[in-house]
Design a protein around this motif. Sequence first.
Motif, short mmCIF file in Angstrom:
data_model
loop_
_atom_site.label_atom_id
_atom_site.label_comp_id
_atom_site.label_asym_id
_atom_site.label_seq_id
_atom_site.Cartn_x
_atom_site.Cartn_y
_atom_site.Cartn_z
N ARG A 172 26.08 -96.08 9.58
CA ARG A 172 26.99 -96.28 8.44
C ARG A 172 28.33 -96.88 8.86
NH1 ARG A 172 25.81 -90.68 5.03
NH2 ARG A 172 23.54 -90.80 5.19
N LEU A 173 28.30 -97.74 9.81
CA LEU A 173 29.53 -98.37 10.30
C LEU A 173 30.04 -99.38 9.27
CD1 LEU A 173 31.44 -98.81 12.74
CD2 LEU A 173 29.89 -100.65 13.46
N ARG A 174 31.35 -99.31 8.98
CA ARG A 174 31.97 -100.29 8.10
C ARG A 174 33.44 -100.46 8.46
NH1 ARG A 174 30.91 -94.79 6.65
NH2 ARG A 174 32.50 -94.05 5.15
N HIS A 175 34.00 -101.54 7.99
CA HIS A 175 35.39 -101.87 8.29
C HIS A 175 36.29 -101.30 7.20
CE1 HIS A 175 38.08 -104.15 10.81
NE2 HIS A 175 38.69 -104.65 9.74
N SER A 176 37.37 -100.70 7.58
CA SER A 176 38.34 -100.15 6.62
C SER A 176 39.74 -100.52 7.12
CB SER A 176 38.19 -98.63 6.52
OG SER A 176 39.15 -98.09 5.63
N GLY A 177 40.28 -101.58 6.54
CA GLY A 177 41.56 -102.07 7.03
C GLY A 177 41.41 -102.57 8.45
N THR A 178 42.24 -102.06 9.35
CA THR A 178 42.17 -102.45 10.76
C THR A 178 41.27 -101.54 11.56
OG1 THR A 178 44.12 -101.13 11.30
CG2 THR A 178 44.47 -103.45 10.68
N ARG A 179 40.70 -100.56 10.92
CA ARG A 179 39.87 -99.57 11.61
C ARG A 179 38.41 -99.71 11.22
NH1 ARG A 179 42.45 -94.03 9.82
NH2 ARG A 179 42.05 -95.05 7.82
N MET A 180 37.54 -99.05 12.00
CA MET A 180 36.13 -98.93 11.64
C MET A 180 35.82 -97.45 11.42
SD MET A 180 33.97 -101.76 13.85
CE MET A 180 34.54 -101.23 15.46
N ILE A 181 34.99 -97.21 10.40
CA ILE A 181 34.58 -95.85 10.04
C ILE A 181 33.07 -95.76 10.21
CG2 ILE A 181 34.63 -94.07 8.25
CD1 ILE A 181 37.38 -94.94 9.12
N ALA A 182 32.59 -94.61 10.70
CA ALA A 182 31.15 -94.43 10.89
C ALA A 182 30.82 -92.95 10.88
CB ALA A 182 30.69 -95.06 12.20
N ARG A 183 29.53 -92.65 10.89
CA ARG A 183 29.09 -91.26 11.00
C ARG A 183 29.28 -90.82 12.44
NH1 ARG A 183 23.09 -88.74 9.49
NH2 ARG A 183 23.75 -86.55 9.42
N CYS A 184 29.86 -89.64 12.62
CA CYS A 184 30.10 -89.13 13.96
C CYS A 184 28.78 -88.71 14.59
CB CYS A 184 31.06 -87.94 13.91
SG CYS A 184 31.26 -87.12 15.51
N PRO A 185 28.38 -89.29 15.72
CA PRO A 185 27.09 -88.94 16.33
C PRO A 185 27.03 -87.49 16.81
CG PRO A 185 28.33 -90.41 17.76
CD PRO A 185 29.08 -90.37 16.45
N ALA A 186 28.17 -86.94 17.24
CA ALA A 186 28.18 -85.54 17.67
C ALA A 186 28.01 -84.61 16.49
CB ALA A 186 29.49 -85.24 18.41
N CYS A 187 28.64 -84.93 15.37
CA CYS A 187 28.45 -84.14 14.15
C CYS A 187 27.01 -84.31 13.64
CB CYS A 187 29.44 -84.58 13.08
SG CYS A 187 31.16 -84.18 13.45
N SER A 188 26.49 -85.54 13.75
CA SER A 188 25.14 -85.82 13.26
C SER A 188 24.11 -84.98 13.99
CB SER A 188 24.84 -87.31 13.44
OG SER A 188 23.51 -87.59 13.07
N GLU A 189 24.36 -84.68 15.27
CA GLU A 189 23.44 -83.83 16.02
C GLU A 189 23.27 -82.48 15.36
OE1 GLU A 189 23.07 -84.47 20.71
OE2 GLU A 189 25.02 -83.68 20.09
N GLN A 190 24.34 -82.02 14.72
CA GLN A 190 24.31 -80.71 14.05
C GLN A 190 24.00 -80.86 12.56
OE1 GLN A 190 24.60 -78.14 16.07
NE2 GLN A 190 24.97 -79.60 17.76
N GLU A 191 23.51 -82.09 12.18
CA GLU A 191 23.19 -82.40 10.78
C GLU A 191 24.40 -82.32 9.88
OE1 GLU A 191 18.54 -80.97 10.94
OE2 GLU A 191 19.84 -80.14 9.51
N HIS A 192 25.58 -82.68 10.45
CA HIS A 192 26.81 -82.73 9.67
C HIS A 192 27.22 -84.19 9.46
CE1 HIS A 192 27.74 -78.50 11.46
NE2 HIS A 192 26.90 -78.43 10.44
N ASP A 193 28.30 -84.39 8.74
CA ASP A 193 28.84 -85.72 8.43
C ASP A 193 27.81 -86.60 7.75
OD1 ASP A 193 30.38 -88.48 10.26
OD2 ASP A 193 30.63 -87.79 8.20
N ARG A 194 27.17 -86.06 6.74
CA ARG A 194 26.17 -86.84 6.02
C ARG A 194 26.80 -87.97 5.21
NH1 ARG A 194 21.77 -82.23 4.05
NH2 ARG A 194 21.28 -81.48 6.16
#
Length: 332
Positions: A14-36
Amino acid sequence: MTSDLSLDPSRLERLRHSGTRMIARCPACSEQEHDRSGAHLVIFPSGKFACAAHPGDRDHRRRIFELVGIRRKLSLPQDLASLRARREEYSREQAKFRDRQQLQEDAREELRAILARHSWDFADVWHDSPQIPDGELVESDPRHFLATLFPPEALLWTGAVYQSGGTHAARWQSCATWQQVPKNEVGPLVTPAHWQPATDSRCASAVIAAPYTVLDFDGFGGVKPITAEQKQAHLRDSLAMIRWIREDLGWKLAAILWTGGKSLHAWFHTPPPEVLESLALTATELGIDAGLIGRPEHPCRLPGWRHAGTGQWSRVLWLELGRLTRSQQQSQ
């Protein structure tokens, strides 16, 4: 602007550009089935990153790096361009998928009208055949079938499915040689292909020409007929479909063979590749086994052999003159 990224964007969800930054799902959180929602991970223009759900947690950041970290220098614009290219390719594949779905839907809607307009009963098929199958020669002799469709010098395979490989090299003979073999040794199957000299393997790479495409009508919409009534209706509908392909699509018919079971095999002179591809997309809806289309190395039945399931003999229903004239036919 060039940045030194610490994370590989191609491995982020879920990587996308937001202003000068990039936002994505945290892979460490995803391991715990978080940051959906895919919003925890932030990548700054400098290449540094952080998890909004675990600010200042060094162990969490270390785990992120273990999962998706990189050690080489990357250009942020380059990564975004790569991501954009992958998204465009995905969009093209989705468009193709939607086109296939539409073709299949159109085929389903047209099917009944096609079958009604192109009804072709068995008596008319028999009467329309350039070689009338009113005797054993045309109806059930596999040697005559091959001689009609193939030149004498063409190297042909006939045999059982398992007869491929070094110990079965004798199953490849010229069409002229097959004419000298007792008819009960020619078959029960053949491939609609010309083969390379000295081949002993029925693999696609050994095919040098595919003059015919065999359409196997085995069940409309992927549903195979079961009862006797369903099988008879299926055979009638298959004949109508063959007539439609011949008359409306302009394919040149070479032969129609009843397998002795529920199926008809229609031999057509092979059309251009793009035409084959178009038919393959809607084959199942039209009652055709898509697995045979574009595969000349695949065996199909010859006439004059008993069907293992029904005990009925396979026979020719329609056969072009091919390399024979009517006077030659009458003299045999």
